[in-house]
Design a protein around this motif. Sequence first.
Motif, PDB file in Angstrom:
ATOM      1  N   GLU A 142      80.492 -32.106  48.203  1.00 57.52           N
ATOM      2  CA  GLU A 142      81.582 -32.103  49.193  1.00 57.52           C
ATOM      3  C   GLU A 142      81.302 -33.175  50.254  1.00 57.52           C
ATOM      4  N   ASN A 143      82.293 -34.002  50.565  1.00 55.84           N
ATOM      5  CA  ASN A 143      82.078 -34.979  51.643  1.00 55.84           C
ATOM      6  C   ASN A 143      83.009 -34.723  52.841  1.00 55.84           C
ATOM      7  N   PHE A 144      83.789 -33.632  52.766  1.00 58.05           N
ATOM      8  CA  PHE A 144      84.702 -33.311  53.870  1.00 58.05           C
ATOM      9  C   PHE A 144      83.867 -32.646  54.976  1.00 58.05           C
ATOM     10  N   VAL A 145      83.716 -33.366  56.068  1.00 58.20           N
ATOM     11  CA  VAL A 145      82.745 -32.981  57.101  1.00 58.20           C
ATOM     12  C   VAL A 145      82.925 -31.527  57.595  1.00 58.20           C
ATOM     13  N   PRO A 146      84.143 -31.081  57.918  1.00 57.79           N
ATOM     14  CA  PRO A 146      84.269 -29.693  58.396  1.00 57.79           C
ATOM     15  C   PRO A 146      83.732 -28.669  57.395  1.00 57.79           C
ATOM     16  N   MET A 147      83.898 -28.938  56.091  1.00 57.04           N
ATOM     17  CA  MET A 147      83.361 -28.011  55.077  1.00 57.04           C
ATOM     18  C   MET A 147      81.831 -28.073  55.059  1.00 57.04           C
ATOM     19  N   ARG A 148      81.269 -29.270  55.170  1.00 61.07           N
ATOM     20  CA  ARG A 148      79.811 -29.412  55.161  1.00 61.07           C
ATOM     21  C   ARG A 148      79.195 -28.705  56.371  1.00 61.07           C
ATOM     22  N   VAL A 149      79.890 -28.830  57.516  1.00 60.23           N
ATOM     23  CA  VAL A 149      79.384 -28.180  58.739  1.00 60.23           C
ATOM     24  C   VAL A 149      79.375 -26.659  58.546  1.00 60.23           C
ATOM     25  N   LYS A 150      80.401 -26.164  57.827  1.00 56.00           N
ATOM     26  CA  LYS A 150      80.460 -24.715  57.563  1.00 56.00           C
ATOM     27  C   LYS A 150      79.404 -24.275  56.549  1.00 56.00           C
ATOM     28  N   GLY A 151      78.768 -25.237  55.877  1.00 54.48           N
ATOM     29  CA  GLY A 151      77.707 -24.882  54.927  1.00 54.48           C
ATOM     30  C   GLY A 151      78.084 -25.070  53.475  1.00 54.48           C
ATOM     31  N   THR A 152      79.367 -25.421  53.211  1.00 55.64           N
ATOM     32  CA  THR A 152      79.767 -25.667  51.815  1.00 55.64           C
ATOM     33  C   THR A 152      79.535 -27.140  51.498  1.00 55.64           C
ATOM     34  N   THR A 153      78.318 -27.467  51.087  1.00 54.15           N
ATOM     35  CA  THR A 153      78.005 -28.873  50.807  1.00 54.15           C
ATOM     36  C   THR A 153      78.132 -29.192  49.321  1.00 54.15           C
ATOM     37  N   ASN A 154      77.912 -28.171  48.498  1.00 53.90           N
ATOM     38  CA  ASN A 154      77.925 -28.365  47.040  1.00 53.90           C
ATOM     39  C   ASN A 154      77.033 -29.521  46.583  1.00 53.90           C
ATOM     40  N   ASP A 155      75.931 -29.714  47.269  1.00 55.46           N
ATOM     41  CA  ASP A 155      75.029 -30.811  46.899  1.00 55.46           C
ATOM     42  C   ASP A 155      74.334 -30.574  45.552  1.00 55.46           C
ATOM     43  N   ASP A 156      74.478 -29.360  45.020  1.00 54.48           N
ATOM     44  CA  ASP A 156      73.887 -29.076  43.697  1.00 54.48           C
ATOM     45  C   ASP A 156      74.866 -29.419  42.558  1.00 54.48           C
ATOM     46  N   ARG A 157      76.020 -29.992  42.901  1.00 52.40           N
ATOM     47  CA  ARG A 157      76.996 -30.376  41.871  1.00 52.40           C
ATOM     48  C   ARG A 157      76.834 -31.854  41.534  1.00 52.40           C
ATOM     49  N   PRO A 158      77.214 -32.279  40.348  1.00 50.43           N
ATOM     50  CA  PRO A 158      77.726 -31.466  39.260  1.00 50.43           C
ATOM     51  C   PRO A 158      76.614 -30.646  38.585  1.00 50.43           C
ATOM     52  N   ARG A 159      77.044 -29.444  38.126  1.00 57.71           N
ATOM     53  CA  ARG A 159      76.098 -28.640  37.354  1.00 57.71           C
ATOM     54  C   ARG A 159      75.914 -29.282  35.989  1.00 57.71           C
ATOM     55  N   ASP A 160      74.864 -28.826  35.265  1.00 53.77           N
ATOM     56  CA  ASP A 160      74.601 -29.413  33.941  1.00 53.77           C
ATOM     57  C   ASP A 160      75.827 -29.295  33.040  1.00 53.77           C
ATOM     58  N   ALA A 161      76.500 -28.133  33.126  1.00 55.86           N
ATOM     59  CA  ALA A 161      77.687 -27.928  32.269  1.00 55.86           C
ATOM     60  C   ALA A 161      78.806 -28.914  32.652  1.00 55.86           C
ATOM     61  N   ASP A 162      78.931 -29.214  33.974  1.00 54.23           N
ATOM     62  CA  ASP A 162      79.952 -30.186  34.420  1.00 54.23           C
ATOM     63  C   ASP A 162      79.662 -31.572  33.839  1.00 54.23           C
ATOM     64  N   ILE A 163      78.368 -31.912  33.820  1.00 53.63           N
ATOM     65  CA  ILE A 163      77.973 -33.241  33.320  1.00 53.63           C
ATOM     66  C   ILE A 163      78.296 -33.350  31.832  1.00 53.63           C
TER      67      ILE A 163
END
Length: 266
Positions: free
Chosen positions: A119-140
Amino acid sequence: MATRGALFYYSGTGNTELAMRYVAGKISQASVDLIDIRAARGFDLSSYDFAGFATFVDHGGPPQLFIDFMGSLKGCRGKPAFILITYGAMPGRTLKIIERLVIKAGMTPIAGHQLNTPENFVPMRVKGTTNDDRPRDADIEKFKGFVSDLNDILITISLKGDLKPRPIRIGILNSLIPQHDRRKSKKKMGPLIVDKASCIGCGNCETVCPYGAIQMDGIPSFDDSRCYGCWACYNRCPTQAIYTEKIRGEGHYKEPTERLRRALSY
Ligand SMILES: Cc1cc2nc3c(=O)[nH]c(=O)nc-3n(C[C@H](O)[C@H](O)[C@H](O)COP(=O)(O)O)c2cc1C
């Protein structure tokens, strides 16, 4: 024939560019040009056999810059086109909206894919939704499957001239998500402010602003009437000198994560 392709991307912080670069590197039977849409308004596709369009999801739909770009294309009638989007949490109907833009421009949609990225939308990242673990292996794996299918489709079109629209599916859940009003993004963001003490006057914010809303005069000045609240200047300021009344010094997403880079290396 599908031997020469124009692959367009619009990327705020690099995720989409990386994904489209991966596709470009894996298209085996055609030569492709990779083109940043910020420098391609009014592009003439006459000398290309097919096109690809990649963008990030912006409030449940494509960014305004992307919509305007699609409306400005020339020479695209009858060409096959594929669509790729990256998204942080919820893509909604973005792929279908872009499919309509492709059809409106006179092109034939042949494939579409949505890749879950950080996630690069700053308000979401500030709330803690960073999704830095994406993409998951299945997504790849799914993304690689999409690129492989895309190659097969391009070969079929090239060898047999078999150009037919291939409907793009997004699933029930995504189709139920309403498209947000992008103009609210700027309202919610509020005016941009620069910390004069930490600004180094590099002009990076002016360069990365896709809407021409920033002018450098030693330090940046912001034209709020042109700003769509995309947070590119905030995210990519090297000294984090840009901030808003609500958010300062946190939630930045400057560039693709190491995980994403590794996943999309080829
Ligand atoms: C202004 C803005 C709005 C966004 N809205 C959404 C959204 O509605 N749904 C979503 O899943 N991701 C949303 N995102 C996240 C991005 O789509 C995602 O992080 C994307 O990979 C960023 O791509 P880029 O690095 O190429 O700019 C938004 C990002 C920005 C900057």
